[in-house]
Design a protein around this motif. Structure first.
Motif, PDB file in Angstrom:
ATOM      1  N   SER A  13       0.845  -1.195   0.000  1.00 24.17           N
ATOM      2  CA  SER A  13       0.000   0.000   0.000  1.00 24.17           C
ATOM      3  C   SER A  13       0.879   1.243   0.000  1.00 24.17           C
ATOM      4  N   ALA A  27       0.698   6.979  -9.459  1.00 24.76           N
ATOM      5  CA  ALA A  27      -0.431   6.137  -9.080  1.00 24.76           C
ATOM      6  C   ALA A  27      -0.723   5.105 -10.165  1.00 24.76           C
ATOM      7  N   ASP A  28      -0.656   5.511 -11.410  1.00 21.99           N
ATOM      8  CA  ASP A  28      -0.918   4.613 -12.530  1.00 21.99           C
ATOM      9  C   ASP A  28       0.114   3.488 -12.563  1.00 21.99           C
ATOM     10  N   ARG A  31      -0.317   1.126  -9.477  1.00 23.87           N
ATOM     11  CA  ARG A  31      -1.533   0.301  -9.529  1.00 23.87           C
ATOM     12  C   ARG A  31      -1.379  -0.807 -10.554  1.00 23.87           C
ATOM     13  N   ARG A  32      -0.758  -0.503 -11.678  1.00 25.60           N
ATOM     14  CA  ARG A  32      -0.527  -1.537 -12.700  1.00 25.60           C
ATOM     15  C   ARG A  32       0.408  -2.628 -12.178  1.00 25.60           C
ATOM     16  N   GLN A  36      -1.745  -1.290  -3.924  1.00 29.44           N
ATOM     17  CA  GLN A  36      -2.919  -0.493  -3.580  1.00 29.44           C
ATOM     18  C   GLN A  36      -2.485   0.963  -3.383  1.00 29.44           C
ATOM     19  N   VAL A  37      -3.153   1.884  -4.047  1.00 29.59           N
ATOM     20  CA  VAL A  37      -2.750   3.290  -4.043  1.00 29.59           C
ATOM     21  C   VAL A  37      -3.899   4.161  -3.532  1.00 29.59           C
ATOM     22  N   THR A  38      -3.571   5.061  -2.609  1.00 32.26           N
ATOM     23  CA  THR A  38      -4.511   6.071  -2.145  1.00 32.26           C
ATOM     24  C   THR A  38      -3.877   7.435  -2.372  1.00 32.26           C
ATOM     25  N   LEU A  71      -8.585   5.993 -13.665  1.00 34.59           N
ATOM     26  CA  LEU A  71      -7.743   5.596 -12.541  1.00 34.59           C
ATOM     27  C   LEU A  71      -8.594   5.023 -11.403  1.00 34.59           C
ATOM     28  N   GLY A  75      -8.861   1.064  -9.587  1.00 31.80           N
ATOM     29  CA  GLY A  75      -8.615   0.758  -8.176  1.00 31.80           C
ATOM     30  C   GLY A  75      -7.899   1.824  -7.385  1.00 31.80           C
ATOM     31  N   VAL A  76      -7.515   2.931  -8.002  1.00 31.13           N
ATOM     32  CA  VAL A  76      -6.882   4.022  -7.259  1.00 31.13           C
ATOM     33  C   VAL A  76      -7.946   4.719  -6.420  1.00 31.13           C
ATOM     34  N   GLN A  77      -7.664   4.910  -5.151  1.00 29.59           N
ATOM     35  CA  GLN A  77      -8.594   5.584  -4.253  1.00 29.59           C
ATOM     36  C   GLN A  77      -8.178   7.042  -4.090  1.00 29.59           C
TER      37      GLN A  77
END
Length: 301
Positions: A13, A27-28, A31-32, A36-38, A71, A75-77
């Motif tokens: 994370s 973030a991209d 995530r790829r 997990q990215v917030t 994004l 799954g990017v929050q």
């Protein structure tokens, strides 16, 4: 909030502070890679300067918003309207994630002494108001005329791409006249020459070798300059021409003098986060590691 955990080579994370181009690119990529990215950002929409800085005629906002949606679907929050150090502490973000990436960009506007009078505004405020209006937001400062160039004589101070965004926006808002003051000549300005050519085609007048000496109701006191010897960067330094001052009439003056880093360690109340002599976060070349375990920095900051 979990306790701050030691750095992991493959974090599960990551928390990213800043939803501008640098933060979103990171973030991209993360995530790829299955992380997990917030993303935490102070604004109500992600995108940073892509959303609120660059005018819509240069970067269509529906394209930017579609990218944000993509994004999120991946799954990017996003945690928006989150001012780190006020709404949520930096240590709290560290406690939530295996690693933290600082990608806030550089947003503190450079200023001029005595430039706080009515009718004198910062470029970032002016461009943000225009972009918000384009989104359909309520913008009282725009509607009341404070950040609206319609029917006004506009003077923009600066020679970078932000200044070009301001003059071209003022033209589209229906300004009576738009002038750009720059203390060097055209060959020595930092902004894109293509942007200057576009602005000239649209009716902007460039007043070269001119620097503001002060401000007064209805105008800018201007000092005329000549180019002297080159500085360390190789650009010729402007020298004052004595006795060549005059007043440039203006109803709206926009300061586009560039940006510098905010004092993030002080704003966030965090100790041990080292900065450079320019105020940017000190980060190792190649890895982006900072002086804090598990904390990285990227982009303009």
């Amino acid at each position: 909030v979990r306790p701050i955990r030691p750095h992991a080579e493959r974090p599960e994370s990551v928390g990213i502070i800043g939803a501008g181009p640098g933060g979103l690119a990171a973030a991209d990529v993360l995530r790829r890679a299955g992380v997990q990215v917030t993303v935490y950002d102070r604004h109500d929409r992600a995108g940073g300067l892509m959303t609120y800085g660059i005018p819509g005629f240069k970067l269509e906002k529906d394209v930017v918003m579609a990218r944000m949606a993509q994004l999120e679907e991946g799954g990017v929050q996003f945690v928006l309207n989150c001012n780190v150090g006020v709404d949520l502490s930096f240590d709290a973000i560290r406690g939530r994630h295996d690693a933290v990436l600082i990608a806030t960009g550089v947003y503190k506007s450079r200023d001029l002494p005595g430039a706080e009078a009515p009718g004198i505004v910062r470029a970032i405020d002016y461009l943000t108001a225009s972009n918000r209006k384009g989104f359909g937001d309520e913008v009282p400062e725009f509607d009341q005329g404070e950040l609206n160039a319609a029917g006004k004589r506009v003077v923009v101070i600066g020679g970078g791409d932000t200044a070009m965004d301001c003059v071209r926006t003022a033209v589209r808002q229906g300004a009576i006249s738009v002038k750009c003051l720059y203390r060097r000549d055209r060959a020595n300005m930092p902004g894109s020459q293509r942007e200057v050519a576009n602005a000239e085609e649209e009716g902007v007048e460039f007043v070269w070798l001119s620097a503001p000496a002060g401000f007064e109701p209805g105008g800018v006191a201007v000092q005329k300059m000549r180019l002297g010897a080159p500085d360390a960067s190789g650009r010729r330094m402007p020298d004052l021409i004595e006795g060549a001052d005059y007043v440039e009439d203006a109803d709206l003056v926009i300061k586009a003098l560039g940006f510098e880093p905010e004092d993030l360690p002080a704003l966030w109340g965090v100790r041990g986060l080292e900065v450079t002599r320019w105020g940017t976060i000190r980060a190792a070349y190649g890895s982006g590691r900072t002086s804090l375990e598990g904390v990285y920095a990227a982009g303009d900051i």
